[in-house]
Design an enzyme around this catalytic site. Structure first.
Site, PDB file in Angstrom:
ATOM      1  CB  SER A 138      64.500  39.570  21.354  1.00  0.00           C
ATOM      2  OG  SER A 138      63.279  39.542  22.077  1.00  0.00           O
ATOM      3  CE1 TYR A 151      64.656  44.863  22.573  1.00  0.00           C
ATOM      4  CE2 TYR A 151      62.975  43.155  22.422  1.00  0.00           C
ATOM      5  CZ  TYR A 151      64.240  43.565  22.805  1.00  0.00           C
ATOM      6  OH  TYR A 151      65.091  42.677  23.419  1.00  0.00           O
TER       7      TYR A 151
END
Length: 254
Positions: A138, A151
């Site tokens: 990501s 995350y």
């Protein structure tokens, strides 16, 4: 080009969003697709879509954080030419808002889940002396994103594991890369907005979309096309790399 005929591909979390788009495209390109998915109904639906096109697909009800389950399923599949580590969850909150159970859940699914799949396929790929691994990282692994502490931790780990596996198994004919998407319009995004901004869904969607310099979120199908390239023979000279697919987010957001 980008023909996957005769290849077996495993996609974790293939029942929705990016994983679903990758599963459908890989099936379209001739791969035998195996979905490792906790949501059996979602996985079955995707398998039915793939089979309706005449392609071959199977679903396996698996908790990716359970190594015994992952090992058993992958060993039963027998040969793995492509692994896409896509399964993952998000968590919204900074360090102070990230409870121990939140941190451990994100780690268990996003990091340990990817590790379990890697641990299971590497011996098979070494025996074959070939294989392709694609991990979903990501932009959160590369830039600071507000309220994404757990995350970001998990995607940073994915980026590091990608490099480690690429380096350690390059002589075994195994390639390993990662993709780093920015915001992608998936059912998760719609659910997140509805839950956290009731009555302001359209306003918040527009705000999130505008945070990409290109002016919109990515479509899952666009991520799948990059995944197809990196997992195809056309990318045989590529390993140990991360590919942001971010609408300019990392380098043009100034």
């Amino acid at each position: 080009m980008f023909d996957l005929s005769g290849k077996k591909a495993i996609i974790t979390g293939g029942g929705s969003g990016i994983g679903k788009a990758i599963s459908l495209l890989f099936g379209q390109q001739g791969a035998e697709v195996h979905l490792l998915e906790l949501n059996e109904a979602a996985a079955s639906s995707v398998v039915n879509e793939i089979q309706a096109t005449g392609a071959t697909a199977f679903s396996h009800a698996v908790d990716v954080s359970n190594q015994k389950e992952v090992l058993a399923v992958i060993r039963a599949i027998g040969r793995v030419d492509i692994l896409v580590n896509n399964a993952g969850i998000a968590h919204v909150g900074n360090l102070e808002n990230c409870l121990e159970e939140d941190f451990e859940r994100v780690y268990r699914i996003n990091v340990k889940g990817a590790y379990n799949a890697l641990f299971s396929v590497i011996p098979l790929m070494k025996k074959q002396q070939r294989g392709v691994i694609l991990n979903l990282a990501s932009i959160a692994a590369q830039v600071g994103i507000t309220d994404r502490f757990a995350y970001s931790m998990s995607k940073g780990a994915i980026a590091a594991m990608t490099l480690s596996v690429a380096r350690d198994y390059i002589s075994d004919g195994i390639r390993c890369n990662s993709i780093s998407p920015a915001r992608v319009h998936t059912p998760f995004v719609d659910g997140f907005i509805a839950k956290n901004y009731p009555g302001k869904e359209e306003e918040m969607f527009a705000k999130l979309a505008a945070s990409q310099p290109i002016g919109r979120m990515a479509k899952p199908e666009e991520i799948a096309k990059l995944a197809l390239y990196l997992c195809s023979d056309e990318a045989n000279f590529i390993t140990g790399n991360d590919y942001p697919i971010d609408g300019g987010f990392i380098k043009l957001n100034n």
